[in-house]
Design a protein around this motif. Structure first.
Motif, PDB file in Angstrom:
ATOM      1  N   PRO A  52       0.962  -1.150   0.154  1.00  0.00           N
ATOM      2  CA  PRO A  52      -0.004  -0.063   0.057  1.00  0.00           C
ATOM      3  C   PRO A  52       0.954   1.260   0.046  1.00  0.00           C
ATOM      4  O   PRO A  52       1.813   1.290   0.573  1.00  0.00           O
ATOM      5  N   GLY A  54       0.390   4.134   1.272  1.00  0.00           N
ATOM      6  CA  GLY A  54       0.460   4.519   2.922  1.00  0.00           C
ATOM      7  C   GLY A  54       1.589   4.325   3.427  1.00  0.00           C
ATOM      8  O   GLY A  54       1.973   4.998   4.669  1.00  0.00           O
ATOM      9  N   THR A  87      -4.322   8.625  -2.547  1.00  0.00           N
ATOM     10  CA  THR A  87      -2.958   9.222  -2.267  1.00  0.00           C
ATOM     11  C   THR A  87      -1.987   9.657  -3.131  1.00  0.00           C
ATOM     12  O   THR A  87      -1.337  10.696  -3.126  1.00  0.00           O
ATOM     13  N   THR A 129      -7.094   7.476   3.461  1.00  0.00           N
ATOM     14  CA  THR A 129      -6.318   6.846   4.154  1.00  0.00           C
ATOM     15  C   THR A 129      -4.944   7.826   4.659  1.00  0.00           C
ATOM     16  O   THR A 129      -5.496   8.934   4.809  1.00  0.00           O
ATOM     17  N   GLY A 155      -8.196   8.573   8.990  1.00  0.00           N
ATOM     18  CA  GLY A 155      -7.462   8.176   8.487  1.00  0.00           C
ATOM     19  C   GLY A 155      -7.552   6.826   8.663  1.00  0.00           C
ATOM     20  O   GLY A 155      -7.183   6.176   9.973  1.00  0.00           O
ATOM     21  N   ASN A 157      -6.450   3.126   8.440  1.00  0.00           N
ATOM     22  CA  ASN A 157      -4.941   2.560   8.300  1.00  0.00           C
ATOM     23  C   ASN A 157      -5.105   1.002   7.614  1.00  0.00           C
ATOM     24  O   ASN A 157      -4.253   0.481   6.877  1.00  0.00           O
ATOM     25  N   ALA A 160      -7.893  -0.189   3.231  1.00  0.00           N
ATOM     26  CA  ALA A 160      -7.852  -0.392   1.779  1.00  0.00           C
ATOM     27  C   ALA A 160      -7.271  -1.811   1.552  1.00  0.00           C
ATOM     28  O   ALA A 160      -7.468  -2.652   0.614  1.00  0.00           O
ATOM     29  N   CYS A 200     -10.943   7.000  -0.994  1.00  0.00           N
ATOM     30  CA  CYS A 200     -10.023   5.923  -1.332  1.00  0.00           C
ATOM     31  C   CYS A 200     -10.523   5.108  -2.469  1.00  0.00           C
ATOM     32  O   CYS A 200     -11.793   4.810  -2.192  1.00  0.00           O
TER      33      CYS A 200
END
Length: 285
Positions: A52, A54, A87, A129, A155, A157, A160, A200
């Protein structure tokens, strides 16, 4: 470095639309694009080797995406690129436009403006994200378009990754999903959150789960249609074409391909790609 502009006179008719995401969440955008552009070829690129996003440091991720597009644009010569990833869009969209000024890029940014226009309670949440939540771009959108609303940035975490598992047909822990979305639900002075922006592209795949377990009904705002309309608008500008109609049922896309930077999506993903009418190809990421 500024890249040279490709020779568009030698491109085939209706050059493809390239849709890019860190994983398979961007398929929600591809699905909507096909509704409005039924005669267009598509190339779907998933940077699953980097997923990912992030977890990346911003500078390293930016460098990765720019280098990847240096190759992708030369290989596919698309008519337009859709960055179907919040993102990546909030981080690198301006850099992509500067590096490749000959190419039109459509970004995916949190749908804060339409949320502010639609809310009745004035309480809006943005489910994103952690990287998208941190970005100045997101905060600027709130300041510009939702200053009269109470906007809560959440957010998530794990969401996704949970969405990717859900898309593969794996069982996911709904209690874990609920834990991720619960901060979106705010009660204040007798008012409740009435819109949650899905910031997202993976999250719309979980929309039915969200509706099932949410503390109360809200409007889950999916930006896919707005992205499709913006893509059409830019194509009209560059190609002088009229807007296509709605897609026919069972419309076939035999020339559409999906590329994964890992080169090895698992069996479940391959089946998903087939369901979207995508032929698997790969690139070296």
């Amino acid at each position: 470095m500024i890249k040279e502009q490709p020779d568009h006179d030698n491109l085939p008719d209706k050059a493809p639309v390239l849709v890019f995401d860190s994983g398979i969440g961007g398929l929600t955008v591809l699905r909507e694009l096909r509704v409005w552009l039924p005669d267009r070829r598509f190339v779907y690129v998933a940077d699953d080797a980097g997923f990912p996003y992030g977890d990346w440091e911003e500078e390293a991720l930016c460098d990765r995406i720019i280098k990847l597009f240096d190759r992708l644009l030369a290989e596919h010569k698309p008519a337009i690129v859709v960055i179907a990833c919040n993102t990546a869009s909030t981080l690198v969209l301006d850099d992509l436009r500067a590096a490749f000024p000959f190419m039109k890029f459509v970004g995916t940014v949190p749908a804060i403006k339409p949320a502010a226009e639609r809310t009745r309670s004035g309480l809006v949440s943005v489910l994103a994200t952690p990287g998208t939540v941190r970005r100045a771009y997101t905060h600027d959108l709130i300041q510009s378009f939702a200053s009269k609303c109470h906007v809560k940035l959440v957010g998530a975490n794990l969401l996704a990754t949970l969405a990717e598992a859900h898309i593969r047909g794996e069982r996911i822990d709904e209690a874990q999903v609920l834990e991720q979305i619960t901060p979106c639900f705010v009660e204040e002075d007798g008012r409740r959150t009435d819109i949650v922006v899905l910031a997202c592209t993976h999250y719309p795949f979980l929309a039915n789960v969200f509706r099932k377990i949410a503390p109360w009904p809200v409007d889950w705002l999916d930006p896919a249609e707005a992205i499709a309309r913006r893509t059409i608008s830019l194509l009209q500008e560059s190609e002088g074409q009229g807007e296509n109609g709605k897609m026919r049922e069972n419309s076939d896309h035999p020339h559409d391909v999906a590329e994964f930077t890992s080169g090895k999506p698992d069996f479940a993903i391959r089946r998903l790609l087939q369901g979207f009418g995508l032929q698997f190809d790969h690139i070296d990421g």
